[in-house]
Design a protein around this motif. Structure first.
Motif, PDB file in Angstrom:
ATOM      1  N   LYS A 181      -7.497  -4.738   3.449  1.00  0.00           N
ATOM      2  CA  LYS A 181      -6.769  -4.797   4.725  1.00  0.00           C
ATOM      3  C   LYS A 181      -5.970  -3.529   5.021  1.00  0.00           C
ATOM      4  O   LYS A 181      -5.195  -3.507   5.987  1.00  0.00           O
ATOM      5  N   ASN A 182      -6.140  -2.477   4.232  1.00  0.00           N
ATOM      6  CA  ASN A 182      -5.513  -1.204   4.570  1.00  0.00           C
ATOM      7  C   ASN A 182      -6.388  -0.503   5.615  1.00  0.00           C
ATOM      8  O   ASN A 182      -7.456  -0.983   5.984  1.00  0.00           O
ATOM      9  N   MET A 183      -5.968   0.666   6.073  1.00  0.00           N
ATOM     10  CA  MET A 183      -6.714   1.401   7.088  1.00  0.00           C
ATOM     11  C   MET A 183      -8.060   1.869   6.552  1.00  0.00           C
ATOM     12  O   MET A 183      -8.185   2.217   5.375  1.00  0.00           O
ATOM     13  N   ILE A 185       6.334   3.025   9.060  1.00  0.00           N
ATOM     14  CA  ILE A 185       5.783   1.666   9.152  1.00  0.00           C
ATOM     15  C   ILE A 185       5.133   1.229   7.841  1.00  0.00           C
ATOM     16  O   ILE A 185       4.440   0.207   7.799  1.00  0.00           O
ATOM     17  N   GLY A 186       5.358   2.008   6.767  1.00  0.00           N
ATOM     18  CA  GLY A 186       5.013   1.501   5.452  1.00  0.00           C
ATOM     19  C   GLY A 186       3.922   2.212   4.682  1.00  0.00           C
ATOM     20  O   GLY A 186       3.634   1.852   3.541  1.00  0.00           O
ATOM     21  N   PHE A 187       3.289   3.230   5.257  1.00  0.00           N
ATOM     22  CA  PHE A 187       2.250   3.952   4.528  1.00  0.00           C
ATOM     23  C   PHE A 187       2.889   4.943   3.547  1.00  0.00           C
ATOM     24  O   PHE A 187       3.970   5.479   3.800  1.00  0.00           O
ATOM     25  N   SER A 188       2.199   5.205   2.446  1.00  0.00           N
ATOM     26  CA  SER A 188       2.665   6.212   1.500  1.00  0.00           C
ATOM     27  C   SER A 188       2.638   7.581   2.168  1.00  0.00           C
ATOM     28  O   SER A 188       1.973   7.782   3.197  1.00  0.00           O
ATOM     29  N   ASN A 189       3.343   8.542   1.584  1.00  0.00           N
ATOM     30  CA  ASN A 189       3.343   9.894   2.144  1.00  0.00           C
ATOM     31  C   ASN A 189       1.934  10.478   2.176  1.00  0.00           C
ATOM     32  O   ASN A 189       1.533  11.132   3.147  1.00  0.00           O
ATOM     33  N   GLU A 190       1.165  10.227   1.111  1.00  0.00           N
ATOM     34  CA  GLU A 190      -0.205  10.744   1.049  1.00  0.00           C
ATOM     35  C   GLU A 190      -1.071  10.125   2.142  1.00  0.00           C
ATOM     36  O   GLU A 190      -1.800  10.834   2.842  1.00  0.00           O
ATOM     37  N   ASN A 191      -0.983   8.820   2.312  1.00  0.00           N
ATOM     38  CA  ASN A 191      -1.793   8.156   3.330  1.00  0.00           C
ATOM     39  C   ASN A 191      -1.309   8.475   4.735  1.00  0.00           C
ATOM     40  O   ASN A 191      -2.112   8.550   5.678  1.00  0.00           O
ATOM     41  N   SER A 192      -0.014   8.679   4.890  1.00  0.00           N
ATOM     42  CA  SER A 192       0.525   9.078   6.200  1.00  0.00           C
ATOM     43  C   SER A 192      -0.044  10.431   6.616  1.00  0.00           C
ATOM     44  O   SER A 192      -0.419  10.631   7.785  1.00  0.00           O
ATOM     45  N   ALA A 193      -0.112  11.363   5.664  1.00  0.00           N
ATOM     46  CA  ALA A 193      -0.670  12.683   5.957  1.00  0.00           C
ATOM     47  C   ALA A 193      -2.156  12.574   6.319  1.00  0.00           C
ATOM     48  O   ALA A 193      -2.638  13.262   7.232  1.00  0.00           O
ATOM     49  N   LYS A 195       0.676  -1.191   2.569  1.00  0.00           N
ATOM     50  CA  LYS A 195       1.045  -1.073   1.149  1.00  0.00           C
ATOM     51  C   LYS A 195      -0.030  -1.609   0.212  1.00  0.00           C
ATOM     52  O   LYS A 195       0.076  -1.464  -1.015  1.00  0.00           O
ATOM     53  N   ASN A 196      -1.087  -2.229   0.759  1.00  0.00           N
ATOM     54  CA  ASN A 196      -2.148  -2.775  -0.090  1.00  0.00           C
ATOM     55  C   ASN A 196      -2.976  -1.654  -0.718  1.00  0.00           C
ATOM     56  O   ASN A 196      -3.314  -0.675  -0.042  1.00  0.00           O
ATOM     57  N   GLU A 197      -3.320  -1.809  -1.978  1.00  0.00           N
ATOM     58  CA  GLU A 197      -4.112  -0.807  -2.681  1.00  0.00           C
ATOM     59  C   GLU A 197      -5.602  -1.028  -2.442  1.00  0.00           C
ATOM     60  O   GLU A 197      -6.092  -2.154  -2.514  1.00  0.00           O
ATOM     61  N   VAL A 198      -6.312   0.044  -2.152  1.00  0.00           N
ATOM     62  CA  VAL A 198      -7.772  -0.006  -2.032  1.00  0.00           C
ATOM     63  C   VAL A 198      -8.369  -0.181  -3.431  1.00  0.00           C
ATOM     64  O   VAL A 198      -7.909   0.450  -4.388  1.00  0.00           O
ATOM     65  N   LYS A 199      -9.388  -1.035  -3.542  1.00  0.00           N
ATOM     66  CA  LYS A 199      -9.952  -1.357  -4.853  1.00  0.00           C
ATOM     67  C   LYS A 199     -11.434  -0.985  -4.928  1.00  0.00           C
ATOM     68  O   LYS A 199     -12.190  -1.257  -3.996  1.00  0.00           O
ATOM     69  N   VAL A 200     -11.846  -0.383  -6.038  1.00  0.00           N
ATOM     70  CA  VAL A 200     -13.261  -0.174  -6.322  1.00  0.00           C
ATOM     71  C   VAL A 200     -13.763  -1.426  -7.046  1.00  0.00           C
ATOM     72  O   VAL A 200     -13.323  -1.726  -8.162  1.00  0.00           O
ATOM     73  N   LEU A 201     -14.670  -2.169  -6.414  1.00  0.00           N
ATOM     74  CA  LEU A 201     -15.166  -3.426  -6.980  1.00  0.00           C
ATOM     75  C   LEU A 201     -16.339  -3.211  -7.927  1.00  0.00           C
ATOM     76  O   LEU A 201     -16.436  -3.866  -8.965  1.00  0.00           O
TER      77      LEU A 201
END
Length: 361
Positions: A83-85, A19-27, A64-70
């Motif tokens: 909007k990612n998990m 459903i679109g998560f990277s392999n790392e995030n899926s794990a 697929k959205n990248e998490v950002k350090v603001l």
């Protein structure tokens, strides 16, 4: 039925990747759900999968959205989950906080534009596994009716706290309401009645039927069309049992999450923008004294409590005791999956061409 933790993990990783998560995030996502099931917290385990998949389809979650350090300092982080998990943002935050805290004694992260983050204890345990104190909070969708109210406004607003101890760390992980909505979902799937005074209807009358409670929670969002009712605060139905303290606990989490993150408060996460917020904190206890001594003193206190005189055929448990016991048993015997969740797994597997986990019984 029961499935092995590894077959659950493999299935979940393939579903999340599909459903679109990277392999790392899926794990990572798979591990958080498997960990919950192993610890007997089925409300936050694989039974949540259908909800996650639906939120991806609805674009509430954008895998697929990248998490950002603001913003970042030596002791603090402001993170946009984009909007990612929540798990994806919290993993980034906790790894950074652990590194910072080993240099600076205490560190804090606030996460905005997030989603569900699994169990709060998962993130607090990351810290304690490094000899640190861990704290994790989140707000949620509106489910909880304040004392004397008939409409839901607050989230179940989880709070977790860990501290080094033996034979396992102290791990407190719980909602600031009487119960999380996930436990009602599990009872509904099993066609079981609610055992305690957990939920009320629009007239603030106790609801025992889990299906009815689920229907109430489905419309508990704070909107003009809200039907009323929801989950009770800690302390239950009346002020004589100090339910205003449960309100206070929930509001503390709300202030540390939605307000501090400048995101939505729980009441507004079902209206327009859907964004949960998280607050994470790590503390190095060795600044205050020898870590082994602190761990031994905590262990001594817990053992004294466990060994207090108690009612026949009962035992006194410290937070974490039950979960570590279940973890050992379920690692050997597999995790339990209710029939409704099993149907969901089969349906999702067919949609995404992912083989369902093999059953042990």
């Amino acid at each position: 039925m029961r499935i092995s933790a590894e077959s659950e993990r493999t299935y979940l990783q393939k579903v999340f990747a599909a459903i679109g998560f990277s392999n790392e995030n899926s794990a990572l996502l798979a591990d958080t759900l498997v960990d919950a099931d192993l610890r007997g917290i089925s409300s936050h385990g694989i039974q949540r999968l259908a909800w996650y998949v639906n939120m991806v389809k609805e674009h509430t979650i954008e895998p697929k959205n990248e998490v950002k350090v603001l913003k970042e300092t030596a002791t603090s982080l402001l993170i946009d989950a984009n909007k990612n998990m929540g798990q994806v943002a919290c993993a980034l935050a906790m790894h950074k906080l652990i590194e910072k805290t080993k240099k600076s004694v205490v560190s804090i992260a606030v996460i905005r534009n997030s989603n569900h983050f699994g169990t709060a204890g998962y993130w607090a345990r990351m810290a304690v596994e490094e000899g640190l104190i861990g704290i994790a909070n989140t707000n949620t969708r509106p489910l909880v009716v304040p004392p004397n109210a008939t409409q839901a406004f607050l989230g179940s607003n989880a709070f977790a706290f860990t501290f080094p101890a033996e034979p396992h760390p102290f791990v407190f992980d719980g909602a600031t309401s009487v119960v999380s909505s996930g436990k009602i979902q599990v009872l509904d799937k099993k066609n079981q009645e609610i055992p305690g005074e957990w939920a009320v209807d629009k007239e603030r009358k106790i609801v025992k039927n889990a299906r009815k409670a689920e229907d109430i929670l489905a419309t508990a969002a704070f909107t003009p069309h809200q039907k009323g009712g929801g989950v009770l605060t800690l302390g239950g139905i009346g002020e004589d049992n100090s339910n205003y303290k449960g309100l206070g606990n929930s509001l503390v989490v709300e202030l540390l999450t939605g307000i501090l993150a400048q995101g939505s408060i729980s009441a507004d996460t079902s209206v327009g923008k859907h964004d949960f917020s998280q607050f994470l904190m790590t503390i190095d206890p060795s600044f205050f004294g020898d870590l082994d001594t602190l761990r031994d003193n905590a262990t001594s206190m817990f053992n004294r409590i466990r060994n207090l005189e108690h009612l026949p055929n009962t035992e006194i448990k410290i937070p974490g005791d039950r979960e570590y016991k279940y973890y050992a048993e379920n690692s050997e015997n597999g995790v339990s999956v209710d029939d409704k969740t099993a149907e969901d797994l089969k349906r999702i597997g067919q949609e995404l061409n992912v083989p369902v986990p093999e059953t042990l019984s």
